[in-house]
Design an enzyme around this catalytic site. Sequence first.
Site, PDB file in Angstrom:
ATOM      1  N   HIS A  77       1.302  -1.092   0.121  1.00 27.38           N
ATOM      2  CA  HIS A  77      -0.403  -0.123  -0.176  1.00 27.38           C
ATOM      3  C   HIS A  77       0.548   1.051   0.239  1.00 27.38           C
ATOM      4  O   HIS A  77       1.729   1.195   0.637  1.00 27.38           O
ATOM      5  CB  HIS A  77      -0.979   0.196   0.446  1.00 27.38           C
ATOM      6  CG  HIS A  77      -2.129  -0.433   1.386  1.00 27.38           C
ATOM      7  ND1 HIS A  77      -1.634  -2.049   2.439  1.00 27.38           N
ATOM      8  CD2 HIS A  77      -3.088  -1.007   0.765  1.00 27.38           C
ATOM      9  CE1 HIS A  77      -2.778  -3.153   2.287  1.00 27.38           C
ATOM     10  NE2 HIS A  77      -3.483  -2.233   1.662  1.00 27.38           N
ATOM     11  N   ASP A  80       1.642   1.679   3.823  1.00 28.82           N
ATOM     12  CA  ASP A  80       2.593   1.139   4.340  1.00 28.82           C
ATOM     13  C   ASP A  80       4.046   1.382   4.532  1.00 28.82           C
ATOM     14  O   ASP A  80       5.014   0.859   5.408  1.00 28.82           O
ATOM     15  CB  ASP A  80       2.432  -0.357   3.581  1.00 28.82           C
ATOM     16  CG  ASP A  80       1.256  -1.496   3.908  1.00 28.82           C
ATOM     17  OD1 ASP A  80       0.656  -0.888   4.482  1.00 28.82           O
ATOM     18  OD2 ASP A  80       1.158  -2.087   2.477  1.00 28.82           O
TER      19      ASP A  80
HETATM   20  C1  3MF Z   1      -8.102  -6.597   3.250  1.00 27.01           C
HETATM   21  C2  3MF Z   1      -7.311  -7.456   2.487  1.00 27.01           C
HETATM   22  C3  3MF Z   1      -6.390  -5.636   1.946  1.00 27.01           C
HETATM   23  C4  3MF Z   1      -6.371  -5.582   0.432  1.00 27.01           C
HETATM   24  C5  3MF Z   1      -5.496  -4.564  -0.078  1.00 27.01           C
HETATM   25  C6  3MF Z   1      -5.245  -4.532  -1.400  1.00 27.01           C
HETATM   26  C7  3MF Z   1      -5.140  -5.539   3.530  1.00 27.01           C
HETATM   27  O1  3MF Z   1      -9.082  -7.458   3.810  1.00 27.01           O
HETATM   28  O2  3MF Z   1      -7.392  -7.561   1.245  1.00 27.01           O
HETATM   29  O3  3MF Z   1      -5.734  -5.741   2.418  1.00 27.01           O
HETATM   30  O4  3MF Z   1      -5.632  -6.702  -0.189  1.00 27.01           O
HETATM   31  O5  3MF Z   1      -5.423  -3.677   0.659  1.00 27.01           O
HETATM   32  O6  3MF Z   1      -5.254  -3.190  -2.251  1.00 27.01           O
END
Ligand code: 3MF
Length: 412
Positions: A77, A80
């Site tokens: 992200h 992140d």
């Molecule tokens: C939440 C998710 C997310 C998405 C991520 C990719 C934190 O259940 O699965 O992981 O996969 O935001 O865009």
Amino acid sequence: MKPVPPNQQQALVERLMQACGGGYSPETRRKHFITGPQWAASYQGQALFHAPTRTAIGFEDVIREFAKIGIGYWCTHDTDVIPTEQLGKDGQHQIVARIQKSLAEHGLKCSMVTTETFYHEVFVAGPAAEAPEVRCYAAFRVRNTVDIGHELGAEYAVYWPGSLGYYTQGAIDETESLRWYADALNAACERDIEIAKKKNRPTLKHCLEAKPFEPQGEILLPTSDAMLGFIFSGLVKRPEMVGLNPEYLHELMWGAAVRAALARALVCGKLFHFDINDGYRLKHDVDIAIGLVNPLDWLNVLVLLRSHGYNGPFNLDYKPPRTTSNAGVWAVSVPTMVDRFITLWEMAGEVISDPIITEATEALKAGGTGADTKNAESIVKANKELLSLHELIAHRIFQILIGAHRGRTYSL
Ligand code: 3MF
Ligand code: MG
Ligand code: MG
């Protein structure tokens, strides 16, 4: 057994991991399009009712450890790795340069970038909120992620609209929110076309990821099927650039047959990316690692994907259990998840080429003889005995899962 002193516990875990055997080499692991998310490896175990159980780790450590294990691709992200207040500013450029250096040093590629539109308070009413300044900011964020993706050499961008929705009904007009959400996606695609042209790179594959609930109480695009409808609704200006990133557990969470959900994406040509994990039907998003809950279902999912030539990423979107330590994430959690995936992938190959399954499937497709195709009773009679092959095929797949097809037996 005597109590194990804390300074001997890691060694014990490592010895028992060795004793488990059956691990693949980093070279073998790297042959698969397995992508490791920054957020999965650095997840500290926190949740609504849970305090963190692990210390924070940054992208340099994650990339180095992925490389050692043999995970060839990394994804992230925007937030992140880049603090929110630095997005689009100098701080971002410095961090992106550090990421590039770290990836190059360890021989990893960045496969995918995604925009966090759910955590920060600015998205408290979702990325397509009523206030135009929120939507303008959301457009900035997804465009900025496209820029980062091109700088890092990514091929995919993922969008998880988990906060597109509401807790209490009636305050927003859903059709308006969907239009506004499409506006953000359209802004990302337009930016992508512009940057790809400048950099002489292909455009990214933009992938929508559905989850039926959590964190928002009611979600406007809760399933992959809802998203397929959205992609073809006319609101998305570049439907050819947009596809899906289904997540195994997100489909189970609403009670879907995951294979069937994937099949619907496949026939639309929209299965771009796949988040892999495991968990329980009709429950919350526990993000357990692949194969620990539903190995038979997972084998069947991979048979479908292998037999249809899916060649996109398998993204390890799971959460190492809270009971696993920082050291355990690298010693146990990540490598065993990768290895179960590879084993299931290999088994899927065995299912596809198994002579018993092949003959049974062909016989079912050949049908019977002597049927009058305008007469239901006569068709039933012509096929009746063949249909026992459905259960026989299921049994054979189970045998492949437990190794019985290679002669493994129990207390004969
Ligand atoms: C939440 C998710 C997310 C998405 C991520 C990719 C934190 O259940 O699965 O992981 O996969 O935001 O865009
Ligand atoms: Mg999930
Ligand atoms: Mg996911």
